[in-house]
Design an enzyme around this catalytic site. Structure first.
Site, PDB file in Angstrom:
ATOM      1  N   TRP A  34       0.818  -1.223   0.000  1.00  0.00           N
ATOM      2  CA  TRP A  34       0.000   0.000   0.000  1.00  0.00           C
ATOM      3  C   TRP A  34       0.843   1.260   0.000  1.00  0.00           C
ATOM      4  CZ3 TRP A  34      -5.125   1.654   0.260  1.00  0.00           C
ATOM      5  CH2 TRP A  34      -5.321   2.959   0.720  1.00  0.00           C
ATOM      6  N   MET A  35       0.426   2.248  -0.811  1.00  0.00           N
ATOM      7  CA  MET A  35       1.011   3.590  -0.737  1.00  0.00           C
ATOM      8  C   MET A  35      -0.119   4.609  -0.748  1.00  0.00           C
ATOM      9  SD  MET A  35       3.555   5.551  -3.401  1.00  0.00           S
ATOM     10  CE  MET A  35       2.448   5.383  -4.776  1.00  0.00           C
ATOM     11  N   ASN A  36       0.006   5.665   0.099  1.00  0.00           N
ATOM     12  CA  ASN A  36      -0.911   6.797  -0.082  1.00  0.00           C
ATOM     13  C   ASN A  36      -0.127   8.095  -0.244  1.00  0.00           C
ATOM     14  OD1 ASN A  36      -1.239   5.810   2.882  1.00  0.00           O
ATOM     15  ND2 ASN A  36      -2.046   7.857   3.104  1.00  0.00           N
ATOM     16  N   ASP A  37      -0.272   9.075   0.624  1.00  0.00           N
ATOM     17  CA  ASP A  37       0.222  10.436   0.355  1.00  0.00           C
ATOM     18  C   ASP A  37       1.714  10.488   0.001  1.00  0.00           C
ATOM     19  OD1 ASP A  37      -2.156  10.565   1.751  1.00  0.00           O
ATOM     20  OD2 ASP A  37      -1.322  11.623   3.464  1.00  0.00           O
ATOM     21  N   TRP A  64      -4.566   0.162   4.008  1.00  0.00           N
ATOM     22  CA  TRP A  64      -4.064   1.243   4.847  1.00  0.00           C
ATOM     23  C   TRP A  64      -3.802   0.724   6.265  1.00  0.00           C
ATOM     24  CZ3 TRP A  64      -5.269   3.762   9.341  1.00  0.00           C
ATOM     25  CH2 TRP A  64      -4.604   4.975   9.561  1.00  0.00           C
ATOM     26  N   ASP A  87      -0.006  16.581   9.639  1.00  0.00           N
ATOM     27  CA  ASP A  87       0.545  16.870   8.315  1.00  0.00           C
ATOM     28  C   ASP A  87       1.272  18.224   8.273  1.00  0.00           C
ATOM     29  OD1 ASP A  87      -0.876  14.538   7.836  1.00  0.00           O
ATOM     30  OD2 ASP A  87      -2.582  15.578   6.929  1.00  0.00           O
TER      31      ASP A  87
HETATM   32  N1  DQQ Z   1      -3.046  10.383   5.215  1.00  0.00           N
HETATM   33  C1  DQQ Z   1      -2.130  10.338   6.316  1.00  0.00           C
HETATM   34  C2  DQQ Z   1      -2.496  11.495   7.174  1.00  0.00           C
HETATM   35  C3  DQQ Z   1      -3.197  12.413   6.243  1.00  0.00           C
HETATM   36  C4  DQQ Z   1      -3.964  11.465   5.377  1.00  0.00           C
HETATM   37  C5  DQQ Z   1      -2.231   9.001   7.001  1.00  0.00           C
HETATM   38  C6  DQQ Z   1      -4.380  12.059   4.059  1.00  0.00           C
HETATM   39  O1  DQQ Z   1      -1.340  12.087   7.749  1.00  0.00           O
HETATM   40  O2  DQQ Z   1      -4.010  13.344   6.910  1.00  0.00           O
HETATM   41  O3  DQQ Z   1      -1.900   7.957   6.131  1.00  0.00           O
HETATM   42  O4  DQQ Z   1      -4.563  11.071   3.082  1.00  0.00           O
END
Ligand code: DQQ
Length: 463
Positions: A25-28, A52, A150
């Site tokens: 998994w990858m997000n931000d 996630w 963030d």
């Molecule tokens: N993803 C992170 C948070 C952020 C959110 C957690 C935004 O720091 O607010 O994976 O996609």
């Protein structure tokens, strides 16, 4: 360092020229920074699967913004530390020659305890040493802020400044503004801005705040909307006054973008391209999420935001197909699922655009066109896949007097990114099920004048 496992090599949905980790998994995007000429991209990463959770910071490096090399994970949650339940999003800065990551550490059953943490590297960004205590241990006094995360940090003449995404109950989404002489001791100043909850949601994730031309820009990802908003305006006395408000990727899948200023002075942006298939399908695939192609932001003469892909991406162009005199229908000479396309035309009174990922019998196809009557760019995904059909994306787009339309499309298997006339973008997913859904066709109704169509087959960034 880590390469993609063989099990993913033949996955026909997996992008080949959009950045993604070897698996899982990858997000931000996190902490993007150019360091001694090389671009470093960090990202929210779960090494335990394509879902996630247990957020780490993955890490990759590139000399040209296009080809990436995977590096070892940069940040891992520390048991009993302030980030025991996850290393959430943040940024990277150069602190007098010391590479420094500033990120949110989370603890608590539901990740509800959120503090800002710091880590530095003394071996060229390969390994990271964390401070054992948070640098900002709680939201401002008296503010019971649900969500405090963030951090985005920048330097002004006198000090370091940071915004942290949050919310003020009963008021709206906000970013809290802080100042520090050394990145360790932080003084809370005030909310940089509190949004209109009707328009801007109630909690702001992943803020970015930077100068662009003679203006300042705030980009944030408001909850519960799950869109990306930008505001262009004036920054004075530690307050931001928006003058223009807009959305990036309206109704698209780009989320939580992060920007950085590179050594050429360009404001570059990456965004997380989310998936639009089921959680089960993502877990079964063994990977989830991609990063957008890097984009350059600019201030246009009319004061609005300009967005273009970085020109470096052109290095991936291989076989080119160039057309000027085109009729309607399928283009027999071109087939592909990893293409860059530039299509320019004068709209008539009906739809004009392209059909992508078309199977020979038309069972699967994704029309992308401009509808001059509705003044919308449309991505029709209702027939994009026999097993994962999606909805119709309709994005408002007003042409200026005498302006023609330029659709600049990056098709990369399940990813479709569209830049419209350098000032609007739509990122989208499609999941064709048939191996032969590779055709391209032209749609031109009601007097549209096609100027040019250029199509390039695109090389993989991993070769
Ligand atoms: N993803 C992170 C948070 C952020 C959110 C957690 C935004 O720091 O607010 O994976 O996609």
């Amino acid at each position: 360092m880590t390469t993609q496992p063989d099990s993913l090599a033949n996955d026909s949905q997996r992008p080949t020229y959009h950045f993604l980790p070897p698996a899982n998994w990858m997000n931000d995007p996190n902490g993007v920074i150019q360091w001694q000429g090389r671009y470093h991209l960090f990202y929210q990463y779960n090494p335990n699967g394509a879902f996630w959770g247990t957020m780490h910071w993955g890490h990759a490096v590139s000399s040209d913004l296009v080809h990436w090399q995977h590096l070892p994970v940069a940040l891992t949650p520390t048991p009993d530390g302030p980030d025991a339940m996850g290393c959430f999003s943040g940024c990277a800065v150069n602190h007098d020659g010391v590479p420094t990551l500033i990120y949110t550490g989370v603890t608590g059953k539901n990740h509800e305890i959120q503090v800002q943490c710091l880590a530095t590297s003394d071996d060229g960004l390969m390994t990271w040493q964390k401070l054992d205590k948070p640098i900002i241990p709680a939201p401002p006094d008296g503010l019971d802020a649900p969500g405090f995360r963030d951090p985005y940090v920048w330097r002004e003449a006198d000090s370091w400044y940071a915004v942290v995404g949050s919310s003020i109950p009963d008021l709206g989404g906000t970013v809290f503004l802080y100042r520090s002489p050394d990145l360790i001791e932080w003084e809370y100043l005030n909310p940089l801005l509190v949004g209109d909850p009707g328009r801007d949601g109630t909690m702001w994730e992943c803020p970015n705040f930077f100068a662009l031309g003679d203006k300042h820009v705030l980009i944030m990802s408001p909850l519960p909307l799950r869109q990306v908003h930008y505001m262009i305006g004036t920054y004075a006395n530690h307050r931001f006054t928006p003058e223009i408000v807009g959305k990036l990727d309206t109704r698209g899948i780009l989320y939580a973008p992060l920007t950085t200023l590179d050594e050429q002075g360009r404001r570059l942006m990456w965004g997380w391209l989310t998936e639009e298939r089921s959680v089960e399908a993502q877990i079964a695939a063994g990977w989830s999420g991609a990063q957008s192609v890097p984009r350059v932001l600019s201030l246009l003469p009319d004061g609005k935001l300009g967005i273009e892909p970085v020109p470096e991406i052109q290095v991936l162009r291989e076989q080119c197909y160039h057309f000027t005199d085109l009729g309607v229908g399928v283009l027999e000479s071109i087939r592909g699922d990893a293409l860059e396309i530039i299509f320019e035309f004068e709209p008539g009174v009906e739809k004009c655009g392209l059909m992508l990922r078309r199977s020979p019998n038309g069972e699967e196809q994704t029309p992308i066109y401009y509808d001059p009557q509705k003044r919308q760019v449309v991505v029709d995904r209702r027939q994009s896949s026999a097993d994962t059909p999606l909805d119709l994306l309709e994005v408002p787009f007003d042409l200026r007097e005498g302006e023609s339309l330029k659709l600049h499309i990056f098709l990369d298997r399940s990813v479709v990114e569209i830049f419209v006339n350098g000032r609007a973008t739509i990122a989208s997913r499609i999941y064709p099920s048939r191996a032969d859904s590779l055709g391209i066709g032209v749609i031109a109704e009601g007097g549209a004048q096609i100027k040019t169509l250029d199509v390039w087959e695109m090389a993989s960034i991993w070769t």
